[in-house]
Scaffold this motif. Sequence first.
Motif, short mmCIF file in Angstrom:
data_model
loop_
_atom_site.label_atom_id
_atom_site.label_comp_id
_atom_site.label_asym_id
_atom_site.label_seq_id
_atom_site.Cartn_x
_atom_site.Cartn_y
_atom_site.Cartn_z
N ASN A 1 29.22 32.82 -104.35
CA ASN A 1 28.99 33.48 -103.10
C ASN A 1 29.85 33.02 -102.20
O ASN A 1 29.89 31.95 -101.34
CB ASN A 1 27.60 32.79 -102.77
CG ASN A 1 26.99 33.94 -101.68
OD1 ASN A 1 27.86 34.59 -101.16
ND2 ASN A 1 25.61 33.85 -101.25
N MET B 1 27.36 42.27 -112.19
CA MET B 1 27.55 41.85 -110.86
C MET B 1 28.36 43.09 -110.33
O MET B 1 28.03 44.00 -109.38
CB MET B 1 27.99 40.59 -110.39
CG MET B 1 28.37 40.41 -108.89
SD MET B 1 29.07 39.00 -108.49
CE MET B 1 30.78 39.02 -108.97
N SER C 1 26.85 46.69 -111.12
CA SER C 1 25.70 47.40 -110.26
C SER C 1 26.28 47.88 -108.83
O SER C 1 25.72 48.64 -108.25
CB SER C 1 24.68 46.02 -109.95
OG SER C 1 25.51 45.01 -109.38
N ALA D 1 23.40 48.45 -106.23
CA ALA D 1 23.32 47.16 -105.36
C ALA D 1 24.75 46.99 -104.45
O ALA D 1 25.58 47.81 -104.69
CB ALA D 1 23.24 45.82 -106.12
N GLU E 1 24.14 42.07 -102.08
CA GLU E 1 23.10 41.94 -102.93
C GLU E 1 23.36 41.50 -104.40
O GLU E 1 22.81 40.64 -104.95
CB GLU E 1 22.19 43.35 -103.08
CG GLU E 1 21.47 43.76 -101.89
CD GLU E 1 21.15 44.94 -102.04
OE1 GLU E 1 20.19 45.38 -101.04
OE2 GLU E 1 21.75 45.82 -102.76
N ALA E 2 24.47 42.23 -104.77
CA ALA E 2 25.22 41.79 -106.10
C ALA E 2 25.64 40.26 -106.11
O ALA E 2 25.27 39.61 -107.38
CB ALA E 2 26.23 42.60 -106.53
N ARG F 1 24.24 37.80 -104.55
CA ARG F 1 23.21 36.94 -104.40
C ARG F 1 22.22 37.00 -105.69
O ARG F 1 21.85 36.03 -106.27
CB ARG F 1 22.14 37.49 -103.42
CG ARG F 1 22.57 37.22 -101.88
CD ARG F 1 21.44 37.31 -100.68
NE ARG F 1 21.13 38.53 -100.87
CZ ARG F 1 21.54 39.33 -99.86
NH1 ARG F 1 22.64 39.13 -99.07
NH2 ARG F 1 21.03 40.61 -99.93
N ASN F 2 22.17 38.21 -106.42
CA ASN F 2 21.67 38.24 -107.50
C ASN F 2 22.21 37.34 -108.60
O ASN F 2 21.71 36.80 -109.64
CB ASN F 2 21.56 39.61 -108.02
CG ASN F 2 20.78 39.93 -109.41
OD1 ASN F 2 19.51 39.12 -109.82
ND2 ASN F 2 21.37 40.61 -110.32
N ALA F 3 23.68 37.46 -108.72
CA ALA F 3 24.33 36.75 -109.72
C ALA F 3 24.25 35.33 -109.50
O ALA F 3 24.23 34.51 -110.57
CB ALA F 3 25.96 37.20 -109.51
N ARG G 1 21.67 33.64 -108.11
CA ARG G 1 20.58 33.10 -108.79
C ARG G 1 20.50 33.11 -110.45
O ARG G 1 19.90 32.17 -110.91
CB ARG G 1 19.39 34.25 -108.28
CG ARG G 1 18.26 34.03 -108.55
CD ARG G 1 16.91 34.96 -108.28
NE ARG G 1 17.61 36.41 -108.72
CZ ARG G 1 17.33 36.96 -109.91
NH1 ARG G 1 16.78 36.17 -110.76
NH2 ARG G 1 17.78 38.22 -110.15
N ARG G 2 20.99 33.99 -110.86
CA ARG G 2 20.76 33.94 -112.40
C ARG G 2 22.07 32.88 -112.98
O ARG G 2 21.53 32.34 -113.92
CB ARG G 2 21.47 35.47 -112.96
CG ARG G 2 20.72 36.60 -112.58
CD ARG G 2 21.01 38.08 -113.10
NE ARG G 2 21.42 37.96 -114.48
CZ ARG G 2 21.84 38.67 -115.43
NH1 ARG G 2 22.61 39.68 -114.70
NH2 ARG G 2 21.79 38.69 -116.62
#
Length: 446
Positions: free
Chosen positions: A242, A419, A422, A428, A432-433, A435-437, A439-440
């Motif tokens: 991030n 990521m 998307s 995404a 958003e992409a 943040r999702n990456a 988290r994973r």
Amino acid sequence: MNNLTRRMALGLAGSTIAAAAMQGGEAWAQAAPAIPTSPATMPRLPIEANAELRLIRPSRFVPPDEVIFRESLAKFTQATGVKVTADFVGWEDIGSQTAVTANTGAGPDIVVGFGQSPHIYADKVIELTDIAEYLGTKYGGWMFLGEKYGKKNGTNNWIGLPMGGSTGPIVYRKSAVTEAGFSEVPQDHAGFLNLMKAMKRINKPGGFALGNAVGDGNGTANWLLWSHGGRMVDEEGKVAINSPEALASLNYMKELYPTFVDGTLSWLDPSNNRAFLAQQVFLTPNGVSLYFAAKNDPATQAIALDIEHAPMPRGVAASTPQSATILNAMVFKHTRFPNAAKALLAFMMESDQYDRWLTGCLGYWSHPLKAYSSSAVWTSDPKIAVYKEGMNHRFWSGYSGPISQAAGTVESEYIMVQMYSSVASGQATPQEAIRNAERRIRRYYR
């Protein structure tokens, strides 16, 4: 080789076959200059009685890869009496088969998997330091990625034996780039985007894999991140995805993706090869397999004459922002024949076998040992020169942290690829992409 066994040494003494990639890809038995070596003593590895070995490795992309590899295994059997069974497994399947082997403690003795695999299963494999140090001493030392992927992080203990790396520089049709108004592939982001837009306008587009492709998909994601100065984790393994640099890379992806040929969101590793040879795409990152196929098929030799290669655009990176898809051999602890397994791996890296394989494949698996920079393959065709230093790139899986189980798992789950895909697909936003990456990725980096 005199310490392997007297029988093995006698079997090898007369072997002087070297390789050359010949027209048609089948006649490679040709004299070549000797590979320079330094004095080194092979570790004593008494081969166990009645030893038999089973090996699995990824399937080939150029025919001589499998042919020459199997012939070298047969030479080992002839020299030692050790029967070796080899299975070539699909690129998308080798990871799952390795996991089954590791988790059940049964199956192949040797897995020639991809780069991070020994680090994922570090507690399930035997140490290979003795043969790795022998080979390094004899063949001028290990190249950067060879050592990086061979040694367990933070130690001098070798848990993998890298056998080569397939790099993916830009492969392009010179005539299409010229028609688009460019004399070469730009190394800056803005210039490269302009080239891709111009190629799209003349209906000769480029394309990068954005599907879950072991080599090409991960290569696309890594290039985008690294060329913008981003990294997945920092040197201590702390998640660092991030970042403004990663955000910039995703915004660049939004601009670059519309220049791609249709279908790249589902591309697997063979997809861009097929599209390029079908003249549906005119610029793509790829290993030497694409040029090899074009050069050795009468139907596509005109394409081969028009093919050129260029480094991946550097962007803001200090060096070419690329790694390699590495064949990394490991020996599992469940083997009943560890000495035979290590002897086989050392044998496959010796010049009589290795240079023949390297040259027959036209450098597809770029060498990990420095002495093979003298191989005749690297002067046989100026178009493949960009692949020579493939194992000296300064980026790796999980850059800039350690190569670890976490890094390998993130790559095998295609988190970074997804990521970017998307954002390319519009599913995404860049924020958003990321943040999702993040988290994973945090599931595996603790």
